[in-house]
Scaffold this motif. Structure first.
Motif, PDB file in Angstrom:
ATOM      1  N   PHE A 190      32.464   7.876  -9.772  1.00 41.46           N
ATOM      2  CA  PHE A 190      31.778   8.441  -8.623  1.00 41.46           C
ATOM      3  C   PHE A 190      30.962   7.307  -8.009  1.00 41.46           C
ATOM      4  N   VAL A 191      31.195   7.024  -6.735  1.00 39.83           N
ATOM      5  CA  VAL A 191      30.581   5.869  -6.089  1.00 39.83           C
ATOM      6  C   VAL A 191      29.885   6.269  -4.787  1.00 39.83           C
ATOM      7  N   ASP A 192      28.996   5.386  -4.357  1.00 43.02           N
ATOM      8  CA  ASP A 192      28.249   5.594  -3.120  1.00 43.02           C
ATOM      9  C   ASP A 192      29.139   5.649  -1.890  1.00 43.02           C
ATOM     10  N   GLY A 193      29.900   4.596  -1.682  1.00 38.57           N
ATOM     11  CA  GLY A 193      30.544   4.458  -0.388  1.00 38.57           C
ATOM     12  C   GLY A 193      32.009   4.072  -0.424  1.00 38.57           C
ATOM     13  N   LEU A 194      32.528   3.870   0.772  1.00 46.53           N
ATOM     14  CA  LEU A 194      33.938   3.564   0.952  1.00 46.53           C
ATOM     15  C   LEU A 194      34.300   2.188   0.402  1.00 46.53           C
ATOM     16  N   THR A 195      33.417   1.211   0.516  1.00 47.84           N
ATOM     17  CA  THR A 195      33.700  -0.125  -0.025  1.00 47.84           C
ATOM     18  C   THR A 195      34.001  -0.043  -1.512  1.00 47.84           C
ATOM     19  N   GLU A 196      33.134   0.619  -2.252  1.00 43.93           N
ATOM     20  CA  GLU A 196      33.330   0.753  -3.696  1.00 43.93           C
ATOM     21  C   GLU A 196      34.604   1.544  -4.007  1.00 43.93           C
ATOM     22  N   GLN A 197      34.853   2.600  -3.248  1.00 42.52           N
ATOM     23  CA  GLN A 197      36.048   3.414  -3.479  1.00 42.52           C
ATOM     24  C   GLN A 197      37.322   2.600  -3.232  1.00 42.52           C
ATOM     25  N   LEU A 198      37.385   1.875  -2.132  1.00 46.28           N
ATOM     26  CA  LEU A 198      38.568   1.060  -1.830  1.00 46.28           C
ATOM     27  C   LEU A 198      38.774  -0.032  -2.871  1.00 46.28           C
ATOM     28  N   PHE A 199      37.681  -0.646  -3.292  1.00 51.54           N
ATOM     29  CA  PHE A 199      37.771  -1.686  -4.319  1.00 51.54           C
ATOM     30  C   PHE A 199      38.309  -1.110  -5.628  1.00 51.54           C
ATOM     31  N   LEU A 200      37.739  -0.007  -6.084  1.00 48.01           N
ATOM     32  CA  LEU A 200      38.187   0.596  -7.339  1.00 48.01           C
ATOM     33  C   LEU A 200      39.620   1.113  -7.233  1.00 48.01           C
ATOM     34  N   ASP A 201      40.003   1.630  -6.071  1.00 53.80           N
ATOM     35  CA  ASP A 201      41.401   2.038  -5.872  1.00 53.80           C
ATOM     36  C   ASP A 201      42.340   0.851  -6.093  1.00 53.80           C
ATOM     37  N   ARG A 202      41.869  -0.321  -5.747  1.00 56.01           N
ATOM     38  CA  ARG A 202      42.686  -1.535  -5.870  1.00 56.01           C
ATOM     39  C   ARG A 202      42.797  -2.021  -7.310  1.00 56.01           C
ATOM     40  N   ILE A 203      41.728  -1.911  -8.081  1.00 54.79           N
ATOM     41  CA  ILE A 203      41.766  -2.464  -9.450  1.00 54.79           C
ATOM     42  C   ILE A 203      41.942  -1.413 -10.542  1.00 54.79           C
ATOM     43  N   CYS A 204      41.753  -0.161 -10.222  1.00 49.47           N
ATOM     44  CA  CYS A 204      41.806   0.904 -11.235  1.00 49.47           C
ATOM     45  C   CYS A 204      42.765   2.011 -10.819  1.00 49.47           C
ATOM     46  N   ARG A 205      43.961   1.634 -10.460  1.00 51.02           N
ATOM     47  CA  ARG A 205      44.952   2.634 -10.023  1.00 51.02           C
ATOM     48  C   ARG A 205      45.160   3.689 -11.105  1.00 51.02           C
ATOM     49  N   TYR A 226      31.097  -9.572   9.522  1.00 45.47           N
ATOM     50  CA  TYR A 226      31.297  -8.985   8.198  1.00 45.47           C
ATOM     51  C   TYR A 226      31.577  -7.489   8.331  1.00 45.47           C
ATOM     52  N   HIS A 227      32.630  -7.047   7.648  1.00 43.18           N
ATOM     53  CA  HIS A 227      32.988  -5.632   7.643  1.00 43.18           C
ATOM     54  C   HIS A 227      33.131  -5.191   6.195  1.00 43.18           C
ATOM     55  N   GLU A 228      32.400  -4.157   5.830  1.00 43.04           N
ATOM     56  CA  GLU A 228      32.336  -3.719   4.431  1.00 43.04           C
ATOM     57  C   GLU A 228      33.695  -3.382   3.828  1.00 43.04           C
ATOM     58  N   THR A 229      34.515  -2.659   4.574  1.00 40.71           N
ATOM     59  CA  THR A 229      35.753  -2.146   3.988  1.00 40.71           C
ATOM     60  C   THR A 229      36.900  -3.154   3.991  1.00 40.71           C
ATOM     61  N   THR A 230      36.730  -4.265   4.662  1.00 43.69           N
ATOM     62  CA  THR A 230      37.755  -5.320   4.579  1.00 43.69           C
ATOM     63  C   THR A 230      37.175  -6.526   3.845  1.00 43.69           C
ATOM     64  N   ASP A 231      36.186  -7.165   4.454  1.00 48.32           N
ATOM     65  CA  ASP A 231      35.571  -8.339   3.824  1.00 48.32           C
ATOM     66  C   ASP A 231      34.931  -7.985   2.490  1.00 48.32           C
ATOM     67  N   GLY A 232      34.194  -6.879   2.459  1.00 51.47           N
ATOM     68  CA  GLY A 232      33.514  -6.478   1.231  1.00 51.47           C
ATOM     69  C   GLY A 232      34.476  -6.234   0.084  1.00 51.47           C
ATOM     70  N   VAL A 233      35.564  -5.530   0.361  1.00 49.76           N
ATOM     71  CA  VAL A 233      36.551  -5.249  -0.682  1.00 49.76           C
ATOM     72  C   VAL A 233      37.199  -6.546  -1.156  1.00 49.76           C
ATOM     73  N   SER A 234      37.542  -7.445  -0.234  1.00 50.16           N
ATOM     74  CA  SER A 234      38.145  -8.726  -0.622  1.00 50.16           C
ATOM     75  C   SER A 234      37.178  -9.575  -1.441  1.00 50.16           C
ATOM     76  N   LEU A 235      35.928  -9.623  -1.007  1.00 49.78           N
ATOM     77  CA  LEU A 235      34.937 -10.396  -1.761  1.00 49.78           C
ATOM     78  C   LEU A 235      34.735  -9.828  -3.161  1.00 49.78           C
TER      79      LEU A 235
END
Length: 185
Positions: free
Chosen positions: A7-22, A143-152
């Motif tokens: 359970f995460v705060d925002g879309l950045t965290e969700q997109l990142f976890l979707d990428r590494i924790c399928r 800087y954009h959270e859901t693209t740059d943030g996820v990549s970083l």
């Protein structure tokens, strides 16, 4: 094999976890910002846990401290205590970014330099307690959270960040037993 629910705060965290924790359950809490009470977070997460019907364990919650008066440790302890009292049969772990997820990204200066051309990262001892998003936007105007943030986040080296950031080290140590190639960077 654990069937983790995040359970995460925002879309950045969700997109990142979707990428590494399928394959794991990853949900946004839908409440963030320093004006949201910790009890409101407990209530929302509790409703989500009930909806999962004991199919997931452990329950991992990652939120931002934002500008709350409480320290990240106090927030972590409070949320864990409240949730564990409600769900005594579940393993519940809470992790709090001090101040926000961008703060964690800023501690891997080599990753920042590789991602942002002509970047001059902040001194490590100036990151905690400041708005990581504001620092990031000063380094990269668009800087954009859901693209740059996820990549970083994806390219961030947890083994480096944990050395400089106590709130991230808390997550790193608690999750180091999981099979996760990202944590071993």
């Amino acid at each position: 094999m654990p069937n983790i629910a995040f359970f995460v705060d925002g879309l950045t965290e969700q997109l990142f976890l979707d990428r590494i924790c399928r394959g794991y359950t990853i949900r946004r809490i839908g409440l963030n910002g320093n004006t949201v009470s910790l009890d409101a977070i407990v209530k929302r997460v509790s409703a989500n846990i009930i909806e999962l019907n004991n199919r997931n364990y452990p329950i991992i919650i990652i939120i931002d401290r934002e500008k709350r008066a409480e320290t990240w440790e106090q927030i972590k302890d409070y949320l864990e205590c409240r949730l564990r009292s409600l769900f005594q049969n579940l393993e519940i772990m809470v992790f709090v970014c001090d101040i926000m997820i961008e703060n964690w990204m800023l501690f891997d200066t080599e990753n920042l330099i590789a991602y942002i051309e002509e970047c001059s990262p902040p001194e490590l001892d100036t990151i905690n307690g400041r708005s990581g998003k504001k620092i990031m936007k000063a380094l990269k105007k668009d800087y954009h959270e859901t693209t740059d943030g996820v990549s970083l986040l994806f390219n961030m080296r947890p083994s480096i960040v944990r050395l400089h950031c106590p709130s991230f080290n808390c997550l790193f140590e608690a999750l180091s037993g999981l099979e996760c190639s990202w944590l071993s960077k």
